[in-house]
Design an enzyme around this catalytic site. Structure first.
Site, PDB file in Angstrom:
ATOM      1  N   CYS A   1      56.186   0.551  11.922  1.00  0.00           N
ATOM      2  CA  CYS A   1      57.363   0.690  12.777  1.00  0.00           C
ATOM      3  C   CYS A   1      58.061  -0.662  12.944  1.00  0.00           C
ATOM      4  CB  CYS A   1      56.993   1.327  14.115  1.00  0.00           C
ATOM      5  SG  CYS A   1      58.447   1.938  15.021  1.00  0.00           S
TER       6      CYS A   1
ATOM      7  N   HIS B   1      55.142   6.334  12.085  1.00  0.00           N
ATOM      8  CA  HIS B   1      53.881   6.033  12.778  1.00  0.00           C
ATOM      9  C   HIS B   1      52.751   6.833  12.144  1.00  0.00           C
ATOM     10  CE1 HIS B   1      55.223   3.677  16.308  1.00  0.00           C
ATOM     11  NE2 HIS B   1      56.361   4.338  16.150  1.00  0.00           N
TER      12      HIS B   1
ATOM     13  N   GLU C   1      49.665   6.676  12.814  1.00  0.00           N
ATOM     14  CA  GLU C   1      48.703   7.027  13.855  1.00  0.00           C
ATOM     15  C   GLU C   1      49.143   8.238  14.666  1.00  0.00           C
ATOM     16  OE1 GLU C   1      51.575   4.393  16.070  1.00  0.00           O
ATOM     17  OE2 GLU C   1      50.838   4.595  14.012  1.00  0.00           O
TER      18      GLU C   1
END
Length: 208
Positions: free
Chosen positions: A81, A184, A186
């Site tokens: 990001c 992202h 995650e």
């Protein structure tokens, strides 16, 4: 076990990145300590917030020199990001600021007339080339984005993936040992974990 240092400069979604790395069977160390980072097999540069402020914090902690040193030592680095954007030469955000300059290009506002910016949500990613980072992840797999700015790489050969929100934009780069993703991983379910597992594998494959 592969150890990955998640660099802490006070502007990252650190815990979710840490947990995701641990879920793929690696050890995550959240740190701004240079020696701890040097002992790791690879680095993750996360980030949420303003580009200029992030660079101020990175400079204060000497992490700019550390990242450059680890890249020189051929240790893999993954920007996520804002951390992806920081890899580039400069940003126009809030009057402009210099970045790490590890990848040629500028970070500019996302051009999406008639659409909401920041861009928040899932978008399919088209892979531009093969990479160990994306091995086993199908073309057009959706990933989760939150951003209002996007890098414009000077060399298309660095681009690993493309997505679109209004304009088509480079959302991933691979110039080993430098990697970066605008989305992202995650927060991107199984595909994001697969990408982080691939990054851990890249880190593990580098000779000590």
């Amino acid at each position: 076990m592969t150890r990955i240092a998640v660099l802490d400069y006070g502007m990252g979604n650190l815990r979710s990145v840490e947990k995701a790395i641990e879920r793929v069977g690696s050890e995550a160390v959240i740190t701004s300590d240079h020696e701890a980072a040097r002992e790791a097999d690879g680095l993750v540069l996360p980030g949420v917030g303003a580009f200029a402020r992030a660079m101020e914090r990175i400079d204060e902690l000497g992490l700019d020199d550390l990242v450059a040193e680890r890249i020189e030592a051929e240790r893999p680095v993954l920007g996520i990001c804002l951390g992806f954007q920081l890899l580039f030469g400069s940003s126009t955000e809030l009057g402009g600021a210099q970045g790490l300059g590890l990848v040629e290009g500028t970070v500019e506002g996302l051009e999406a007339p008639g659409l909401k910016v920041p861009h928040i949500g899932w978008e399919p990613v088209e892979w531009a080339k093969d990479s160990e980072l994306t091995a086993g992840i199908a073309d057009s797999t959706p990933f989760y984005f939150v951003h209002g700015f996007t890098p414009r790489p000077a060399d298309d050969a660095d681009v690993l993936g493309w997505a679109a929100h209004g304009e088509r934009f480079a959302c991933a780069i691979a110039r080993p040992p430098i990697y970066g993703v605008q989305f992202h991983p995650e927060k991107s379910s199984a595909a994001g974990l697969a990408l982080l597992a691939n990054f851990a594998g890249i880190c593990a494959s580098v000779p000590a």
